[in-house]
Design a protein around this motif. Sequence first.
Motif, PDB file in Angstrom:
ATOM      1  N   ASN A 148      26.499  59.926  18.550  1.00 18.62           N
ATOM      2  CA  ASN A 148      27.598  60.387  18.345  1.00 18.62           C
ATOM      3  C   ASN A 148      27.470  61.994  18.463  1.00 18.62           C
ATOM      4  N   ARG A 193      35.834  57.576  16.470  1.00 21.65           N
ATOM      5  CA  ARG A 193      35.808  56.244  17.298  1.00 21.65           C
ATOM      6  C   ARG A 193      37.021  55.684  17.372  1.00 21.65           C
ATOM      7  N   ASP A 194      37.838  55.776  16.178  1.00 21.52           N
ATOM      8  CA  ASP A 194      39.011  54.991  15.967  1.00 21.52           C
ATOM      9  C   ASP A 194      40.157  55.687  15.395  1.00 21.52           C
ATOM     10  N   PHE A 208      30.366  59.135  22.405  1.00 23.80           N
ATOM     11  CA  PHE A 208      29.551  58.284  21.596  1.00 23.80           C
ATOM     12  C   PHE A 208      28.971  57.038  22.573  1.00 23.80           C
ATOM     13  N   VAL A 231      38.319  61.460  23.449  1.00 23.64           N
ATOM     14  CA  VAL A 231      36.936  60.783  23.497  1.00 23.64           C
ATOM     15  C   VAL A 231      36.523  60.917  25.034  1.00 23.64           C
ATOM     16  N   THR A 237      31.113  59.265  13.274  1.00 21.58           N
ATOM     17  CA  THR A 237      31.809  57.688  13.870  1.00 21.58           C
ATOM     18  C   THR A 237      33.031  57.585  13.461  1.00 21.58           C
TER      19      THR A 237
END
Length: 169
Positions: A100, A156-157, A85, A163, A153
């Motif tokens: 993304n 991302r976390d 991303f 990633v 999204t």
Amino acid sequence: MISLKFRLLFSFALLCVCTTGFAQSFNLPNEEVVFSFTTQSGKLVTLNKDKTNDYLIYRFGTKVKIEFEFPGKTKASWSEFKYSFYMRGGGAQNEGMDLNYVYFTNKGFQYIIFDTYYAAGNKHDIGIKIINLQTKKVTIIKGNRKTQAGNLTDFRDNNLLEVGEELFD
């Protein structure tokens, strides 16, 4: 003697069972949709994960037939996908964007599921980009944003996918 009403009812019930029995499901009971949409040509695209995070799976096809499924329902499936991303704020005056991608490689092709937003022009696109790794030919299958469910999204976390750094626009 069986009444005509009963025979018609029985025939209809049998037809319903046969139709649903042969149709393939894009979403199994143990799965949740991470990201899905219908393409502009009416095909379905889903990226699903097992509710207990046992696997991640991509499916593409029609309402009655899965034409392509990758990779399979195994714990190792997570390592077959990558997420990348890029985000730059500041709105249109700063050329803000939110890009993304979830991508994988299969049999000489790279598949990129994308969800991109460019503040300049307020342009938001979803779809699949397919790259023939030998010829470098690119095919883009655009998605219908009105049919979008979920988003990319969350990767991302949540530490579920590696990633990567590769951007595709």
